[in-house]
Enzyme design. Structure first.
Site, PDB file in Angstrom:
ATOM      1  N   SER A  10       0.849  -1.193   0.000  1.00  0.00           N
ATOM      2  CA  SER A  10       0.000   0.000   0.000  1.00  0.00           C
ATOM      3  C   SER A  10       0.882   1.240   0.000  1.00  0.00           C
ATOM      4  O   SER A  10       1.870   1.313   0.733  1.00  0.00           O
ATOM      5  CB  SER A  10      -0.864   0.015   1.265  1.00  0.00           C
ATOM      6  OG  SER A  10      -1.324   1.332   1.527  1.00  0.00           O
ATOM      7  N   HIS A  34      -1.227  -1.546  -4.196  1.00  0.00           N
ATOM      8  CA  HIS A  34      -2.494  -1.383  -3.457  1.00  0.00           C
ATOM      9  C   HIS A  34      -2.752   0.104  -3.285  1.00  0.00           C
ATOM     10  O   HIS A  34      -1.994   0.797  -2.608  1.00  0.00           O
ATOM     11  CB  HIS A  34      -2.374  -2.085  -2.100  1.00  0.00           C
ATOM     12  CG  HIS A  34      -3.624  -2.126  -1.303  1.00  0.00           C
ATOM     13  ND1 HIS A  34      -4.647  -3.011  -1.542  1.00  0.00           N
ATOM     14  CD2 HIS A  34      -4.011  -1.376  -0.240  1.00  0.00           C
ATOM     15  CE1 HIS A  34      -5.615  -2.804  -0.648  1.00  0.00           C
ATOM     16  NE2 HIS A  34      -5.252  -1.826   0.150  1.00  0.00           N
ATOM     17  N   ASP A  36      -5.065   2.793  -1.789  1.00  0.00           N
ATOM     18  CA  ASP A  36      -6.116   3.029  -0.772  1.00  0.00           C
ATOM     19  C   ASP A  36      -6.822   4.335  -1.063  1.00  0.00           C
ATOM     20  O   ASP A  36      -6.238   5.407  -0.920  1.00  0.00           O
ATOM     21  CB  ASP A  36      -5.487   3.094   0.631  1.00  0.00           C
ATOM     22  CG  ASP A  36      -5.098   1.722   1.148  1.00  0.00           C
ATOM     23  OD1 ASP A  36      -3.958   1.550   1.607  1.00  0.00           O
ATOM     24  OD2 ASP A  36      -5.952   0.818   1.073  1.00  0.00           O
ATOM     25  N   MET A  38      -9.685   6.859  -0.056  1.00  0.00           N
ATOM     26  CA  MET A  38     -10.509   7.204   1.114  1.00  0.00           C
ATOM     27  C   MET A  38     -11.173   8.556   0.867  1.00  0.00           C
ATOM     28  O   MET A  38     -10.531   9.483   0.390  1.00  0.00           O
ATOM     29  CB  MET A  38      -9.622   7.280   2.366  1.00  0.00           C
ATOM     30  CG  MET A  38      -8.884   5.995   2.662  1.00  0.00           C
ATOM     31  SD  MET A  38      -7.840   6.176   4.136  1.00  0.00           S
ATOM     32  CE  MET A  38      -7.029   4.576   4.136  1.00  0.00           C
ATOM     33  N   HIS A  67      -8.412  -0.224  -3.520  1.00  0.00           N
ATOM     34  CA  HIS A  67      -9.210  -0.535  -2.317  1.00  0.00           C
ATOM     35  C   HIS A  67     -10.067   0.682  -2.039  1.00  0.00           C
ATOM     36  O   HIS A  67      -9.577   1.683  -1.500  1.00  0.00           O
ATOM     37  CB  HIS A  67      -8.252  -0.835  -1.145  1.00  0.00           C
ATOM     38  CG  HIS A  67      -8.960  -1.107   0.140  1.00  0.00           C
ATOM     39  ND1 HIS A  67      -8.291  -1.184   1.338  1.00  0.00           N
ATOM     40  CD2 HIS A  67     -10.259  -1.351   0.411  1.00  0.00           C
ATOM     41  CE1 HIS A  67      -9.162  -1.442   2.309  1.00  0.00           C
ATOM     42  NE2 HIS A  67     -10.368  -1.539   1.776  1.00  0.00           N
ATOM     43  N   MET A  69     -12.448   2.757  -0.159  1.00  0.00           N
ATOM     44  CA  MET A  69     -13.065   3.005   1.145  1.00  0.00           C
ATOM     45  C   MET A  69     -13.852   4.303   1.016  1.00  0.00           C
ATOM     46  O   MET A  69     -13.448   5.378   1.511  1.00  0.00           O
ATOM     47  CB  MET A  69     -11.991   3.097   2.239  1.00  0.00           C
ATOM     48  CG  MET A  69     -11.338   1.747   2.531  1.00  0.00           C
ATOM     49  SD  MET A  69      -9.805   1.849   3.422  1.00  0.00           S
ATOM     50  CE  MET A  69      -8.677   2.140   2.052  1.00  0.00           C
ATOM     51  N   MET A 138     -10.120  -7.246   6.398  1.00  0.00           N
ATOM     52  CA  MET A 138      -9.389  -6.176   7.072  1.00  0.00           C
ATOM     53  C   MET A 138      -8.859  -6.673   8.417  1.00  0.00           C
ATOM     54  O   MET A 138      -9.620  -7.268   9.209  1.00  0.00           O
ATOM     55  CB  MET A 138     -10.289  -4.959   7.294  1.00  0.00           C
ATOM     56  CG  MET A 138     -10.700  -4.197   6.042  1.00  0.00           C
ATOM     57  SD  MET A 138      -9.315  -3.604   5.048  1.00  0.00           S
ATOM     58  CE  MET A 138      -8.542  -2.440   6.167  1.00  0.00           C
ATOM     59  N   GLY A 143      -8.861   3.067   7.439  1.00  0.00           N
ATOM     60  CA  GLY A 143      -8.737   4.527   7.559  1.00  0.00           C
ATOM     61  C   GLY A 143      -7.311   5.007   7.700  1.00  0.00           C
ATOM     62  O   GLY A 143      -6.954   6.098   7.248  1.00  0.00           O
ATOM     63  N   ASP A 174      -5.301  -7.132   5.027  1.00  0.00           N
ATOM     64  CA  ASP A 174      -4.911  -5.736   4.860  1.00  0.00           C
ATOM     65  C   ASP A 174      -4.938  -5.012   6.210  1.00  0.00           C
ATOM     66  O   ASP A 174      -5.989  -4.846   6.814  1.00  0.00           O
ATOM     67  CB  ASP A 174      -5.908  -5.064   3.899  1.00  0.00           C
ATOM     68  CG  ASP A 174      -5.534  -3.643   3.579  1.00  0.00           C
ATOM     69  OD1 ASP A 174      -6.314  -2.979   2.872  1.00  0.00           O
ATOM     70  OD2 ASP A 174      -4.478  -3.185   4.034  1.00  0.00           O
ATOM     71  N   GLY A 176      -1.583  -3.830   9.189  1.00  0.00           N
ATOM     72  CA  GLY A 176      -0.660  -4.307  10.217  1.00  0.00           C
ATOM     73  C   GLY A 176       0.162  -5.509   9.803  1.00  0.00           C
ATOM     74  O   GLY A 176       0.742  -6.204  10.643  1.00  0.00           O
TER      75      GLY A 176
HETATM   76  C1  DX5 Z   1      -6.119   0.932   5.899  1.00  0.00           C
HETATM   77  C2  DX5 Z   1      -5.683   0.520   4.495  1.00  0.00           C
HETATM   78  C3  DX5 Z   1      -4.488  -0.380   4.506  1.00  0.00           C
HETATM   79  C4  DX5 Z   1      -3.297   0.257   5.203  1.00  0.00           C
HETATM   80  C5  DX5 Z   1      -2.174  -0.725   5.310  1.00  0.00           C
HETATM   81  O1  DX5 Z   1      -7.426   1.430   5.843  1.00  0.00           O
HETATM   82  O2  DX5 Z   1      -6.712  -0.159   3.823  1.00  0.00           O
HETATM   83  O3  DX5 Z   1      -4.159  -0.740   3.162  1.00  0.00           O
HETATM   84  O4  DX5 Z   1      -2.851   1.342   4.473  1.00  0.00           O
HETATM   85  O5  DX5 Z   1      -1.142  -0.053   5.979  1.00  0.00           O
HETATM   86  P1  DX5 Z   1      -0.322  -0.815   7.134  1.00  0.00           P
HETATM   87  O6  DX5 Z   1       0.321  -1.990   6.424  1.00  0.00           O
HETATM   88  O7  DX5 Z   1       0.660   0.205   7.611  1.00  0.00           O
HETATM   89  O8  DX5 Z   1      -1.314  -1.239   8.157  1.00  0.00           O
HETATM   90 ZN    ZN Z   2      -6.144  -1.081   1.915  1.00  0.00          ZN
END
Ligand code: DX5
Ligand code: ZN
Length: 221
Positions: A10, A34, A36, A38, A67, A69, A138, A143, A174, A176
């Protein structure tokens, strides 16, 4: 037969002011990028509008895994597919018609992912296995990057692996994901791994991706 493993970093934690260079640093080691997206409505954060996303998708040297969101996901998901994404993930908590939006994404030439937040049960979505190409489980509240991996999601990952059976559906986790947590996710049945901060906080992001991949393969064999 061992599971095919994919690492999909990501860029959420990358340096947005040098995004092209940041993507170049990881492209060679990554399977997909990836992205993200938002909207500060579905999640309390904003990343890219559609115009900026289109630029990233058009210039990415590797396939893009969007992804979404966003609250108006049924409206904009097809546009991400038409913009050339290899995969577009919609959240079950945002869409009002999974089948119709999944069909529109596939018709536009993309794979369709179904995103499941930590508080959402996977059991309500068993009947969509023929409509989608990936489940995204998730392992943090969506977020933000840099959050703690939720080990209590591993049961849901294993349950999802059972639901998938021998269908060609990817199982993505996805949130941590790191050297410490990826083995647990692979053991539970994931085959596609998002990593943001673990990759971009590393001195050598490409080497980190290779190390993550090796750990996942070691477990999946
Ligand atoms: C969170 C995103 C993830 C996040 C992953 O809402 O969907 O893709 O950015 O980042 P890390 O790997 O640092 O948790
Ligand atoms: Zn993501």
């Amino acid at each position: 037969m061992s599971r095919e493993i994919r690492i999909t970093p990501s860029i959420l934690n990358a340096d947005f002011s040098h995004l092209d260079q940041e993507i170049q640093r990881i492209a060679g080691a990554s399977d997909l990028l990836h992205l993200d997206v938002m909207d500060n409505i579905f999640v309390p954060n904003f990343t890219f509008d559609f115009a900026r996303s289109e630029e990233i998708i058009a210039s990415s040297p590797i396939p893009v895994d969007a992804h979404l969101m966003v609250a108006d996901v049924d409206l904009i998901a097809p546009a991400y597919a038409e913009a050339g994404c290899a995969s577009v993930t919609i959240h079950v908590e945002a869409t009002s018609d999974i089948r119709a939006t999944a069909r529109a994404i596939r018709r536009a030439g993309s794979r369709c992912g179904l995103g499941i937040k930590p508080g959402t049960s996977i059991d309500d979505y068993v009947n969509y296995v023929d409509d989608i190409d990936m489940f995204l489980i998730m392992t943090v509240e969506p977020g933000f990057g840099g959050q703690k991996f939720m080990y209590d999601m591993m049961e849901k990952v294993s349950r999802t692996r059972m639901i998938i059976g021998d269908r060609p559906i990817w199982l993505q986790v996805d949130g941590g994901v790191s050297l410490e947590t990826i083995s647990a996710a692979a053991e539970a049945g994931a085959d596609t791994f998002v990593a943001g901060s673990a990759v971009f906080n590393a001195d050598d992001p490409a080497a980190m991706i290779d190390s993550l991949r090796k750990l996942a393969i070691a477990v999946a064999d």
